[in-house]
Each structure stands twice: as C-alpha cells, then as structure tokens.
Design an enzyme around this catalytic site. Structure first.
Site, short mmCIF file in Angstrom:
data_model
loop_
_atom_site.label_atom_id
_atom_site.label_comp_id
_atom_site.label_asym_id
_atom_site.label_seq_id
_atom_site.Cartn_x
_atom_site.Cartn_y
_atom_site.Cartn_z
CB SER A 53 1.39 -9.31 -11.98
OG SER A 53 0.44 -8.29 -12.18
CG HIS A 92 -2.23 -6.93 -8.66
ND1 HIS A 92 -1.12 -6.66 -7.94
CD2 HIS A 92 -1.79 -7.41 -9.84
CE1 HIS A 92 -0.04 -6.95 -8.65
NE2 HIS A 92 -0.42 -7.40 -9.81
CG ASP A 119 -0.19 -6.14 -4.93
OD1 ASP A 119 0.50 -7.10 -5.25
OD2 ASP A 119 -1.17 -5.74 -5.56
#
Lengths: 176, 180
Positions: A53, A92, A119
């Site tokens: 991701s 992230h 998210d």
C-alpha cells in the site's frame, strides 16, 4: 546416544561451556533488541513491510528502521501505527494533523501512497482519527528486500520447518 | 584443511560485512549530496462551500465546510535526483490556527515523482486533490493560514533525510464564510 558419547569424549565441562555460549548469544541478542527499543521509544524498532500500500516508496519485504521519540508527529511523515485491538501494524503516511492547544493531543489521519482513500476504513468502526500513542514509530531508515525471508516464511510455513530441520541435521553432523 | 562448508561460511560472512559497511557509507553520504531545486506556488482563489462531499466514514461530512483552492505550481526538482533517489514525494500542505487548536496541518495535494523528466512541475489552475476542512465543522475563527510545498525524497537505500520545508510558505486569505 551421541550426546552421551560426546560427553564421554569431551567431558561434561565442555558440554556445559557450549550451552553457556549458546545462552549468552541468545541473551545478548535479546538485550540489543530491548536496548534499541528503549533508545527509540518504540516497541519494535525494526519492521518488515507486509503490504504494497506504500508502493512505489516501500514494497513487500523491505526493512524499515523506526524511531519514535517523544516529539509530536508532523504531517507528511511515514509512520507505523497499530490500532488498539488490531494485531497488524500498518506503514502509512500522515495526511492530516490537528493538535489541541491545552493538552497537546494530536488527531492524525493516515493514507497509503498507493491507496485511493484514506485509512478510516482500516481504523476501528466509528474511529475517525488515530492518537499519538497508537504510533509505534516514524520511518527513519530503509533497506530494500532484506526482509523477504520473513515474508516467505509467513507465506509458506513449511519453509520454516524445512529450515529448522536442516539446521538440526547440520548441528548433529558438525564436529566442532 | 578447510572443507567446503567452512569456505562457504567464510565467503558469506565476508560478503555480509562488506555489504553492511557499504550500506552504512551510502546511508551517511547520501544526505550530503548537493541539490538546488526551484519552486514557486501561487494561489489564485479560495472558495468555501458547505457539505458537498460525502465521506462514508464521517457522519459530519454532509454539513461541514470545505475550502476549494485554485493554485499554480512551478518547480524544477530534477537536481534533487541523485544516484540514490528512488522517488520524490511532493506535497502541498495548508496549515492554520483555529480556536482550541494551535496547529492544523492538512495535505491538500500530492504527487509521486519517479524520474527527472517528471520533476519539472508546471501546474496551472489546479484544485486541491484532498478535501480541506477544519477539525470543527466550520472555518470560523481560522487565521494565519499558509500554503507550503514540501519535498520528501525517498532513497533506494538509507536514511530518510528530510529536505522538506525547502519551500516558501504562502499566506492564503481567510476562507469566506459559507452563506448562512
């Protein structure tokens, strides 16, 4: 049997010495890990990226070195966070930061570079923001591909058995 | 004499320690490589609307205020590409002070730049890619807003040094109040 004959050949003392060396290797590895953890204020200072991701910056199998520290999180930093009650840590980028005046409490929103949405779908149901204490560390160092072994062992548990087996067999047949 | 396993072990350990030393040297020297990027951001307009966007995870999204910016970006970041640059993560943040919150910093636009050819940015009349809203529902009492371009280089290997903040902050006018 072999253990007994070895004991006869080399004496109990040398066997014990071998055990001691083995133990000291184990404990020093553990001490280094915990020391690093204390120094970086992070529960796991080295992590392996498990998903794509954050592509193209980080891919599966890359190793990240984290430093948490005590300072507030800045926007644009890549962080590793673990939502309460969810076991898997996520790498992230922080996209939104709101810092309260009085308490210094931070409301953070993250997003993966390769994802289209933020998210909120990954947080707990109804959770809009993550807090400072859910962050394990910020990414400071990066080595590509070095964690691929961990990924393979995760994907194919048989590999772990094969590796352990060969190690055992090798240690039986080695003569030092 | 040495058997084949011992030889293999020796070679592997030597290779490993050389690799480690190389990794350390590369990590430490990369941040010292010089670069001279140019960058400029111009803001054209800020419009505020109420509740047009719907975020399925945010119950307040229908009635909140959103600011829509129109901006130009001129930047030449190609000098930031050296032999240990995988990509540049360029992003624009809006930061402001609101009642009760002394820092609010929100990414409104980002781009992943993967080569020197992509590193010459010339954007005309672009709008924010991500929604800009306050933590509270409205922009009431919001002041001291700034628009900043940040560059975050991601190396092939090594330390995540921060060459962000290499840009000039711009003040954006206080968003107009949504019509009541």
């Amino acid at each position: 049997m072999e253990l007994l004959s070895n004991a006869k050949k080399y004496g109990v003392r040398s066997l014990l010495l071998q055990g001691l060396t083995f133990l000291s290797v184990l404990t020093s590895a553990f001490m280094i890990w915990k020391g690093l953890s204390l120094f970086t204020n992070s529960e796991s200072p080295v992590v392996v990226v498990l998903s794509g991701s954050m592509k193209p910056a980080y891919d599966r199998g890359d190793i990240l070195f984290l430093h948490n520290g005590y300072s507030p999180i800045a926007v644009g930093e890549v962080v590793v966070y673990k939502i309460n009650d969810k076991p898997i840590p996520i790498v992230h980028r922080v996209m939104k930061v709101h810092t309260e005046n009085e308490t210094g409490k931070q409301y953070l929103l993250t997003k993966g570079d390769n994802n289209n949405a933020d998210d909120r779908g990954l947080y707990n149901p109804g959770q809009m923001w993550i807090q400072r204490d859910e962050i394990i560390g910020r990414v400071k160092g990066f080595v590509p591909y070095a964690g691929m072994g961990t990924i393979w062992m995760n994907d194919y548990p048989q590999l772990k058995m094969v590796l352990l087996g060969t190690l055992c067999v090798l240690s039986l047949f080695s003569n030092d | 004499m040495y058997n084949i396993l011992q030889r293999l072990g020796g070679i592997t350990s030597f290779a490993m320690s050389t690799l480690m030393a190389l990794i350390v040297v590369i990590s430490l020297t990369t941040p010292l490589l010089p670069s001279n990027p140019t960058h400029e951001v111009t803001l054209h307009s800020v419009q505020t609307t109420t509740g047009r966007m719907v975020d399925p995870f945010d119950r307040t999204s229908r009635s909140a205020e959103y600011a829509r910016l129109t901006f130009d970006v001129d930047a030449d970041l190609s000098s930031m590409f050296n032999w240990n640059t995988k990509l540049l993560f360029a992003f624009i943040t809006a930061d402001f002070v609101s009642p009760g919150f002394d820092t609010n910093r929100v990414v409104i636009w980002d781009r992943i730049i993967r080569s020197k050819r992509q590193a010459k940015l010339r954007l005309r009349k672009h709008h924010n890619k991500y929604l800009l809203r306050n933590y509270a529902m409205s922009f009431r009492g919001v002041e001291a807003a700034n628009l900043t371009l940040h560059i975050n280089p991601v190396p092939y290997l090594g330390i995540m040094y921060d060459k962000s903040m290499v840009s000039i902050p711009f003040s954006i006018p206080r968003p107009e109040k949504a019509s009541k």
